[in-house]
Design a protein around this motif. Structure first.
Motif, PDB file in Angstrom:
ATOM      1  N   UNK A  18       0.815  -1.207   0.000  1.00 24.08           N
ATOM      2  CA  UNK A  18       0.000   0.000   0.000  1.00 24.08           C
ATOM      3  C   UNK A  18       0.852   1.262   0.000  1.00 24.08           C
ATOM      4  N   UNK A  19       2.095   1.143   0.377  1.00 22.72           N
ATOM      5  CA  UNK A  19       2.970   2.306   0.473  1.00 22.72           C
ATOM      6  C   UNK A  19       3.310   2.844  -0.916  1.00 22.72           C
ATOM      7  N   UNK A  20       3.331   4.148  -1.070  1.00 19.05           N
ATOM      8  CA  UNK A  20       3.723   4.728  -2.358  1.00 19.05           C
ATOM      9  C   UNK A  20       5.204   4.480  -2.659  1.00 19.05           C
ATOM     10  N   UNK A  21       5.971   4.063  -1.651  1.00 19.02           N
ATOM     11  CA  UNK A  21       7.398   3.787  -1.840  1.00 19.02           C
ATOM     12  C   UNK A  21       7.664   2.316  -2.171  1.00 19.02           C
ATOM     13  N   UNK A  22       6.656   1.492  -2.089  1.00 20.46           N
ATOM     14  CA  UNK A  22       6.810   0.050  -2.306  1.00 20.46           C
ATOM     15  C   UNK A  22       7.429  -0.297  -3.667  1.00 20.46           C
ATOM     16  N   UNK A  23       7.067   0.377  -4.763  1.00 17.98           N
ATOM     17  CA  UNK A  23       7.672   0.019  -6.048  1.00 17.98           C
ATOM     18  C   UNK A  23       9.200   0.120  -6.071  1.00 17.98           C
ATOM     19  N   UNK A  24       9.760   1.044  -5.307  1.00 15.29           N
ATOM     20  CA  UNK A  24      11.215   1.195  -5.262  1.00 15.29           C
ATOM     21  C   UNK A  24      11.838  -0.016  -4.556  1.00 15.29           C
ATOM     22  N   UNK A  25      11.204  -0.452  -3.490  1.00 16.05           N
ATOM     23  CA  UNK A  25      11.709  -1.626  -2.763  1.00 16.05           C
ATOM     24  C   UNK A  25      11.607  -2.867  -3.642  1.00 16.05           C
ATOM     25  N   UNK A  26      10.500  -3.023  -4.341  1.00 20.88           N
ATOM     26  CA  UNK A  26      10.319  -4.159  -5.237  1.00 20.88           C
ATOM     27  C   UNK A  26      11.355  -4.127  -6.366  1.00 20.88           C
ATOM     28  N   UNK A  27      11.610  -2.952  -6.894  1.00 20.16           N
ATOM     29  CA  UNK A  27      12.612  -2.804  -7.953  1.00 20.16           C
ATOM     30  C   UNK A  27      13.996  -3.229  -7.450  1.00 20.16           C
ATOM     31  N   UNK A  28      14.325  -2.825  -6.224  1.00 20.36           N
ATOM     32  CA  UNK A  28      15.601  -3.218  -5.628  1.00 20.36           C
ATOM     33  C   UNK A  28      15.681  -4.742  -5.487  1.00 20.36           C
ATOM     34  N   UNK A  29      14.602  -5.360  -5.009  1.00 19.67           N
ATOM     35  CA  UNK A  29      14.568  -6.821  -4.862  1.00 19.67           C
ATOM     36  C   UNK A  29      14.794  -7.504  -6.214  1.00 19.67           C
ATOM     37  N   UNK A  30      14.182  -6.997  -7.251  1.00 20.92           N
ATOM     38  CA  UNK A  30      14.350  -7.564  -8.594  1.00 20.92           C
ATOM     39  C   UNK A  30      15.795  -7.410  -9.079  1.00 20.92           C
ATOM     40  N   UNK A  31      16.383  -6.249  -8.808  1.00 26.49           N
ATOM     41  CA  UNK A  31      17.774  -6.016  -9.200  1.00 26.49           C
ATOM     42  C   UNK A  31      18.716  -6.979  -8.473  1.00 26.49           C
ATOM     43  N   UNK A  32      18.469  -7.182  -7.188  1.00 32.06           N
ATOM     44  CA  UNK A  32      19.297  -8.108  -6.411  1.00 32.06           C
ATOM     45  C   UNK A  32      19.163  -9.538  -6.937  1.00 32.06           C
ATOM     46  N   UNK A  33      17.944  -9.950  -7.248  1.00 30.00           N
ATOM     47  CA  UNK A  33      17.731 -11.294  -7.814  1.00 30.00           C
ATOM     48  C   UNK A  33      18.472 -11.444  -9.134  1.00 30.00           C
ATOM     49  N   UNK A  34      18.409 -10.436  -9.983  1.00 32.40           N
ATOM     50  CA  UNK A  34      19.075 -10.485 -11.285  1.00 32.40           C
ATOM     51  C   UNK A  34      20.591 -10.571 -11.116  1.00 32.40           C
ATOM     52  N   UNK A  35      21.128  -9.800 -10.196  1.00 31.82           N
ATOM     53  CA  UNK A  35      22.568  -9.835  -9.929  1.00 31.82           C
ATOM     54  C   UNK A  35      22.981 -11.218  -9.433  1.00 31.82           C
ATOM     55  N   UNK A  36      22.181 -11.779  -8.559  1.00 34.71           N
ATOM     56  CA  UNK A  36      22.457 -13.126  -8.049  1.00 34.71           C
ATOM     57  C   UNK A  36      22.429 -14.150  -9.183  1.00 34.71           C
ATOM     58  N   UNK A  37      21.405 -14.104 -10.011  1.00 37.36           N
ATOM     59  CA  UNK A  37      21.310 -15.030 -11.154  1.00 37.36           C
ATOM     60  C   UNK A  37      22.547 -14.930 -12.055  1.00 37.36           C
ATOM     61  N   UNK A  38      22.936 -13.692 -12.377  1.00 33.95           N
ATOM     62  CA  UNK A  38      24.085 -13.479 -13.258  1.00 33.95           C
ATOM     63  C   UNK A  38      25.369 -14.016 -12.636  1.00 33.95           C
ATOM     64  N   UNK A  39      25.546 -13.778 -11.347  1.00 37.25           N
ATOM     65  CA  UNK A  39      26.761 -14.260 -10.655  1.00 37.25           C
ATOM     66  C   UNK A  39      26.803 -15.778 -10.638  1.00 37.25           C
ATOM     67  N   UNK A  40      25.688 -16.412 -10.337  1.00 38.03           N
ATOM     68  CA  UNK A  40      25.635 -17.877 -10.309  1.00 38.03           C
ATOM     69  C   UNK A  40      25.848 -18.464 -11.703  1.00 38.03           C
ATOM     70  N   UNK A  41      25.281 -17.830 -12.707  1.00 39.21           N
ATOM     71  CA  UNK A  41      25.415 -18.324 -14.080  1.00 39.21           C
ATOM     72  C   UNK A  41      26.842 -18.191 -14.594  1.00 39.21           C
ATOM     73  N   UNK A  42      27.572 -17.218 -14.079  1.00 33.67           N
ATOM     74  CA  UNK A  42      28.933 -16.989 -14.572  1.00 33.67           C
ATOM     75  C   UNK A  42      29.994 -17.731 -13.754  1.00 33.67           C
TER      76      UNK A  42
END
Length: 140
Positions: A96-120
């Motif tokens: 419900x927070x207007x700031x929630x999309x920024x937190x979700x975006x950060x979570x997605x970025x962290x997941x992507x970084x993790x995927x890339x590191x594991x794949x490499x």
């Protein structure tokens, strides 16, 4: 961050990597003993790795497990996603927070970084980083 199961699987596959060039199967009891893994738990993990096609097994007195793929070709992403699927976060806890999309975006970025590191990173890379000699060294 990684579960005990995933960490144990990683240790087992690293041991199989160290012995890959010998062409000989490695017994689960030896892996369990060398790395402090409960043997019954390791056997369950090895069965899952076999079902996933990452290892093969040989029965009998000289049996054990071997990697099915060269260690240089097996990424950690394949291993981790077997035990811990890396799903993209779908919602923020405080949606419900207007700031929630920024937190979700950060979570997605962290997941992507993790995927890339594991794949490499391959099993061969991990074993190289460990710098463990194949045989015990004796110092006098």
């Amino acid at each position: 961050m990684l579960s005990s199961k995933t960490q144990y699987a990683c240790l087992a596959l690293m041991q199989l990597t160290r012995e890959y060039d010998s062409g000989q199967p490695v017994r689960a009891c030896r892996i369990a003993e060398q790395h402090g893994i409960p043997q019954t738990f390791l056997v369950q993990i090895m069965h899952e790795l076999k079902r996933a096609g990452l290892v093969s097994s040989t029965r009998g007195a000289n049996g054990g497990y071997q990697l099915r793929t060269a260690p240089q070709e097996l990424s950690l992403a394949e291993l981790v996603e077997l035990f811990e699927p890396l799903d993209t976060p779908e919602a923020c806890a405080a949606a419900e927070s207007p700031l929630a999309p920024v937190v979700l975006e950060l979570c997605c970025e962290l997941q992507q970084t993790l995927r890339e590191r594991l794949a490499s990173t391959t099993l061969a890379d991990l074993v190289e980083r460990a710098c463990l000699p194949s045989a015990p060294m004796w110092y006098i």
